[in-house]
Design a protein around this motif. Sequence first.
Motif, short mmCIF file in Angstrom:
data_model
loop_
_atom_site.label_atom_id
_atom_site.label_comp_id
_atom_site.label_asym_id
_atom_site.label_seq_id
_atom_site.Cartn_x
_atom_site.Cartn_y
_atom_site.Cartn_z
N VAL A 199 -31.58 6.47 -7.07
CA VAL A 199 -31.05 5.64 -5.99
C VAL A 199 -29.65 5.14 -6.35
CG1 VAL A 199 -31.34 3.43 -4.79
CG2 VAL A 199 -33.27 4.97 -5.05
N LEU A 200 -29.44 4.72 -7.59
CA LEU A 200 -28.11 4.28 -8.02
C LEU A 200 -27.09 5.41 -7.93
CD1 LEU A 200 -28.84 2.01 -11.10
CD2 LEU A 200 -27.79 1.33 -8.95
N TYR A 201 -27.47 6.59 -8.38
CA TYR A 201 -26.56 7.74 -8.34
C TYR A 201 -26.16 8.07 -6.90
CZ TYR A 201 -24.78 12.45 -8.98
OH TYR A 201 -23.99 13.56 -8.96
N VAL A 202 -27.12 8.10 -6.00
CA VAL A 202 -26.84 8.42 -4.60
C VAL A 202 -25.97 7.33 -3.97
CG1 VAL A 202 -27.89 8.72 -2.32
CG2 VAL A 202 -28.88 9.87 -4.31
N THR A 203 -26.26 6.08 -4.27
CA THR A 203 -25.48 4.97 -3.72
C THR A 203 -24.03 5.03 -4.20
OG1 THR A 203 -27.47 3.60 -3.68
CG2 THR A 203 -25.35 2.47 -3.53
N ILE A 204 -23.83 5.28 -5.47
CA ILE A 204 -22.47 5.37 -6.01
C ILE A 204 -21.74 6.56 -5.42
CG2 ILE A 204 -21.15 5.80 -8.12
CD1 ILE A 204 -23.25 4.07 -9.58
N SER A 205 -22.43 7.68 -5.26
CA SER A 205 -21.80 8.87 -4.68
C SER A 205 -21.36 8.62 -3.25
CB SER A 205 -22.77 10.05 -4.73
OG SER A 205 -23.10 10.36 -6.04
N ILE A 206 -22.21 7.98 -2.48
CA ILE A 206 -21.86 7.68 -1.09
C ILE A 206 -20.69 6.71 -1.03
CG2 ILE A 206 -22.69 6.51 1.00
CD1 ILE A 206 -25.44 7.76 0.40
N THR A 207 -20.67 5.74 -1.93
CA THR A 207 -19.56 4.77 -1.97
C THR A 207 -18.24 5.44 -2.30
OG1 THR A 207 -21.11 3.06 -2.68
CG2 THR A 207 -18.77 2.63 -3.03
N VAL A 208 -18.26 6.32 -3.28
CA VAL A 208 -17.03 7.03 -3.66
C VAL A 208 -16.55 7.90 -2.51
CG1 VAL A 208 -16.10 8.83 -5.16
CG2 VAL A 208 -17.43 6.98 -6.14
N LEU A 209 -17.44 8.64 -1.88
CA LEU A 209 -17.04 9.50 -0.78
C LEU A 209 -16.62 8.70 0.45
CD1 LEU A 209 -19.61 12.41 -1.08
CD2 LEU A 209 -17.16 12.47 -1.58
N ASN B 205 -14.89 5.90 0.21
CA ASN B 205 -13.58 5.31 -0.08
C ASN B 205 -12.48 6.34 -0.27
OD1 ASN B 205 -14.46 2.68 0.02
ND2 ASN B 205 -14.98 2.61 -2.14
N LEU B 206 -12.84 7.55 -0.62
CA LEU B 206 -11.84 8.59 -0.88
C LEU B 206 -12.14 9.84 -0.07
CD1 LEU B 206 -11.65 8.51 -4.78
CD2 LEU B 206 -9.99 7.57 -3.19
N PRO B 207 -11.10 10.52 0.37
CA PRO B 207 -11.32 11.83 1.00
C PRO B 207 -11.83 12.84 -0.04
CG PRO B 207 -9.09 11.03 1.38
CD PRO B 207 -9.72 10.11 0.42
N LEU B 208 -12.52 13.84 0.42
CA LEU B 208 -13.12 14.83 -0.47
C LEU B 208 -12.06 15.52 -1.34
CD1 LEU B 208 -15.68 16.21 -1.39
CD2 LEU B 208 -15.39 17.87 0.44
N LYS B 209 -10.88 15.78 -0.78
CA LYS B 209 -9.81 16.42 -1.55
C LYS B 209 -9.41 15.59 -2.77
CE LYS B 209 -7.72 19.16 2.09
NZ LYS B 209 -6.50 19.45 2.85
N GLU B 210 -9.34 14.27 -2.59
CA GLU B 210 -8.96 13.40 -3.71
C GLU B 210 -10.08 13.32 -4.75
OE1 GLU B 210 -7.19 9.62 -2.97
OE2 GLU B 210 -6.25 10.34 -1.13
N VAL B 211 -11.32 13.35 -4.31
CA VAL B 211 -12.45 13.34 -5.25
C VAL B 211 -12.42 14.60 -6.10
CG1 VAL B 211 -14.96 13.37 -5.46
CG2 VAL B 211 -13.89 11.88 -3.79
N ILE B 212 -12.17 15.74 -5.47
CA ILE B 212 -12.11 17.00 -6.21
C ILE B 212 -10.92 16.99 -7.16
CG2 ILE B 212 -11.74 19.48 -5.96
CD1 ILE B 212 -13.35 19.28 -3.31
N LYS B 213 -9.80 16.45 -6.70
CA LYS B 213 -8.60 16.40 -7.52
C LYS B 213 -8.78 15.47 -8.73
CE LYS B 213 -3.70 15.23 -7.00
NZ LYS B 213 -2.71 14.69 -6.05
#
Length: 52
Positions: free
Chosen positions: A19-29, A31-39
């Motif tokens: 649950v923590l992993y999924v919550t953090i992943s959703i929060t990051v996505l 706040n940031l566009p996918l291109k920036e996350v990949i970069k």
Amino acid sequence: MKNSKKNMLRAMLLSILIVLYVTISITVLGNLPLKEVIKAKDYALALAAKPV
């Protein structure tokens, strides 16, 4: 069932971690566009927390 207390503890901890992993992943996505996350790769969480 052998070690039911031990198995229950492991299951509870694993579910909390998932649950923590999924919550953090959703929060990051969120706040940031996918291109920036990949970069950012390994530093995506730090980059997402920067505005806060």
